[in-house]
Write a protein that holds these residues in place. Structure first.
Motif, PDB file in Angstrom:
ATOM      1  N   MET A   1       0.847  -1.195   0.000  1.00 34.71           N
ATOM      2  CA  MET A   1       0.000   0.000   0.000  1.00 34.71           C
ATOM      3  C   MET A   1       0.886   1.249   0.000  1.00 34.71           C
ATOM      4  O   MET A   1       1.851   1.332   0.759  1.00 34.71           O
ATOM      5  N   LYS A   2       0.573   2.203  -0.836  1.00 36.15           N
ATOM      6  CA  LYS A   2       1.421   3.372  -1.004  1.00 36.15           C
ATOM      7  C   LYS A   2       1.248   4.353   0.150  1.00 36.15           C
ATOM      8  O   LYS A   2       0.133   4.699   0.535  1.00 36.15           O
ATOM      9  N   LEU A   3       2.378   4.805   0.690  1.00 34.09           N
ATOM     10  CA  LEU A   3       2.354   5.795   1.755  1.00 34.09           C
ATOM     11  C   LEU A   3       2.136   7.186   1.164  1.00 34.09           C
ATOM     12  O   LEU A   3       2.364   7.406  -0.035  1.00 34.09           O
ATOM     13  N   PRO A   4       1.697   8.161   1.969  1.00 38.86           N
ATOM     14  CA  PRO A   4       1.562   9.532   1.469  1.00 38.86           C
ATOM     15  C   PRO A   4       2.891  10.050   0.933  1.00 38.86           C
ATOM     16  O   PRO A   4       3.964   9.562   1.293  1.00 38.86           O
ATOM     17  N   GLN A   5       2.824  11.041   0.085  1.00 33.22           N
ATOM     18  CA  GLN A   5       4.028  11.607  -0.524  1.00 33.22           C
ATOM     19  C   GLN A   5       4.978  12.180   0.521  1.00 33.22           C
ATOM     20  O   GLN A   5       4.568  12.533   1.641  1.00 33.22           O
ATOM     21  N   GLY A   6       6.228  12.294   0.121  1.00 31.56           N
ATOM     22  CA  GLY A   6       7.243  12.883   0.976  1.00 31.56           C
ATOM     23  C   GLY A   6       8.501  13.105   0.172  1.00 31.56           C
ATOM     24  O   GLY A   6       8.553  12.798  -1.029  1.00 31.56           O
ATOM     25  N   PRO A   7       9.540  13.650   0.795  1.00 24.82           N
ATOM     26  CA  PRO A   7      10.791  13.911   0.072  1.00 24.82           C
ATOM     27  C   PRO A   7      11.363  12.639  -0.547  1.00 24.82           C
ATOM     28  O   PRO A   7      11.220  11.543   0.008  1.00 24.82           O
ATOM     29  N   LYS A   8      12.016  12.791  -1.694  1.00 29.48           N
ATOM     30  CA  LYS A   8      12.620  11.651  -2.400  1.00 29.48           C
ATOM     31  C   LYS A   8      14.080  11.437  -2.002  1.00 29.48           C
ATOM     32  O   LYS A   8      14.713  10.492  -2.454  1.00 29.48           O
TER      33      LYS A   8
ATOM     34  N   PHE B   1      -4.053   2.208   5.937  1.00 33.23           N
ATOM     35  CA  PHE B   1      -2.644   1.976   6.247  1.00 33.23           C
ATOM     36  C   PHE B   1      -2.449   0.536   6.700  1.00 33.23           C
ATOM     37  O   PHE B   1      -3.270  -0.009   7.445  1.00 33.23           O
ATOM     38  N   GLU B   2      -1.365  -0.053   6.262  1.00 32.78           N
ATOM     39  CA  GLU B   2      -1.069  -1.445   6.590  1.00 32.78           C
ATOM     40  C   GLU B   2      -0.509  -1.564   8.010  1.00 32.78           C
ATOM     41  O   GLU B   2       0.029  -0.600   8.564  1.00 32.78           O
ATOM     42  N   PRO B   3      -0.588  -2.761   8.598  1.00 36.45           N
ATOM     43  CA  PRO B   3       0.072  -2.992   9.879  1.00 36.45           C
ATOM     44  C   PRO B   3       1.565  -2.672   9.757  1.00 36.45           C
ATOM     45  O   PRO B   3       2.196  -2.934   8.736  1.00 36.45           O
TER      46      PRO B   3
END
Length: 447
Positions: free
Chosen positions: A1-8, A342-344
């Protein structure tokens, strides 16, 4: 599952940014990614999802206590507070320990410390001289350390008190420096490389603190006095639902937790408060008028009820929160926050700093305006300097009470001014957010 965006950028780069300049990192991310973003600033650069929307924060704070475990970041404090700290517990054990710790911090018990706090403040400041310049944070640390040792630990003046005060002050000063705090952020640096290595010094000091605290605990058990009202005595009397008291090891670790969580934090908040009171036009005059209305030597509990003084303390905690984020929560099962799943294993962190600066909640958020707390009531998901939910700081009653008594006592007895008119900037001090330079003030002739 994709996490929210953030710095690369690589996780190690984000971690160094988090240590060196956390405010800029959070501000940049909020501007770029919005109310929910991901940073890799946990231990081993694990991702942490930052939350700044009050509805999202409410959903985290009101979740079942078994839904989340303590965050990976909490583990950073283990060398300081020990494995029996409430800070590091989860599930039923956390619930049991919290039930034992909360009663001594009930409002009625806290109010019994008012005279003690005032007397300590008067004693620490009695030798001030007109024209003297001092560092506010240093004086506030001396006051709050004495409050912890007397009201919480119940220590009497003597050799053990003197040794503990020295060791505890040294420990807290060391973890506040960028170099030494790196030892906590990078567990791989925690190596005993000989007598003069930083970690060896840390371990030796912790061992000395443990020896002194254990001696105090055992002596107090052998000569238990049920009439004593210090928090250690109350904790010794506490029993869980099965009738079991706290062990010596549990008492030791919780005392250290209360010290780490309640000494530097309250001292820093007091430094920020005195800075803002003397930096922002009109605040000091309003405060003095309110304090003077109580007459000479007022009841500390009447001081604690003063509305403008309370608003000043709240605004201090809003604009200069001691911690950037609440204790992290690691999902133990799938969880939905603001319709996002959100995943465990996902770490979620309600962000105190950014939520307290939302323009929709706090117009002109960078301005120190105590009146905002007189004009409206903020929910515990909009204003939460002590965290929230089942992990809200147990010192939520003691810290503001102590702040108000200390501030009123100093302002009623001394006239102060800032030694430098240059605005003071917040910087990281260990785990906390403190004023750069500690705030320099001058003692003036009281008119």
């Amino acid at each position: 599952m994709k996490l929210p965006q953030g710095p690369k950028t690589p996780g190690i780069v984000q971690l160094f940014q988090w240590i060196a300049d956390p405010l800029r990192l959070m501000d940049d991310c909020a501007q770029r990614y919005g109310e929910m973003f991901t940073l890799r600033v946990g231990t081993n650069c694990r991702p942490i999802v930052f939350l700044t929307n009050p509805q999202a924060i409410k959903e985290v704070f009101t979740a079942d206590y078994k839904q989340f475990a303590s965050g990976h970041a909490n583990e950073l404090a283990r060398p300081l507070v020990g494995q029996n700290s409430l800070m590091l517990m989860d599930g039923d054990r956390h619930k049991r320990e919290r039930q034992l710790l909360l009663p001594p911090f009930h409002g009625e018990n806290i109010r019994s410390y008012g005279e003690l706090i005032r007397n300590i403040t008067l004693a620490v400041t009695k030798d001030w001289q007109i024209g003297q310049t001092f560092i506010v944070r240093d004086v506030m640390q001396e006051i709050t350390l004495q409050v912890i040792l007397r009201a919480v630990f119940g220590l009497e003046e003597g050799e053990r008190d003197r040794k503990l005060r020295h060791l505890l002050s040294e420990m807290l000063d060391n973890i506040s420096s960028p170099l030494n705090s790196a030892l906590l952020f990078f567990p791989q640096l925690q190596k005993d490389l000989g007598a003069w290595s930083p970690w060896s010094k840390f371990l030796r000091r912790q061992s000395q603190i443990t020896e002194l605290l254990m001696a105090e605990i055992q002596e107090r058990r052998a000569n238990f006095d049920p009439s004593r009202k210090d928090i250690l005595s109350l904790l010794m009397s506490a029993k869980d639902e099965a009738g079991n008291p706290m062990t010596d090891a549990e008492l030791h670790d919780e005392l250290l937790t209360l010290l780490v969580a309640g000494h530097e934090t309250t001292a820093t908040s007091l430094a920020w408060a005195l800075y803002s009171i003397h930096h922002v036009p009109g605040v000091l005059e309003k405060l003095l008028h309110e304090i003077d209305s109580l007459g000479e030597n007022p009841d500390p509990n009447l001081i604690a009820k003063l509305p403008y003084l309370t608003a000043v303390c709240n605004e201090t905690l809003r604009i200069y929160p001691i911690l950037f984020i609440t204790f992290g929560r690691v999902a133990q099962s799938p969880v939905k926050i603001m319709a996002k799943e959100f995943e465990p294993g996902t770490s979620l962190a309600p962000c105190i700093y950014l939520t307290h600066r939302r323009k929709d909640l706090y117009p002109e958020p960078e301005k120190f305006k105590p009146e905002r707390f007189l004009e409206r009531q903020f929910s515990p998901y909009e204003f939460f300097p002590f965290g929230g939910g089942t992990r809200r700081c147990i010192g939520i009653a003691l810290a503001p009470y102590e702040m108000k008594i200390v501030l009123a006592t100093i302002l009623a007895n001394w006239q102060l001014s800032l030694a430098d008119k240059t605005p003071v900037k917040p910087i990281r001090r260990g785990f906390t957010l403190g004023p750069k330079g500690g705030v320099r003030m001058v003692i003036k002739n009281k008119n």
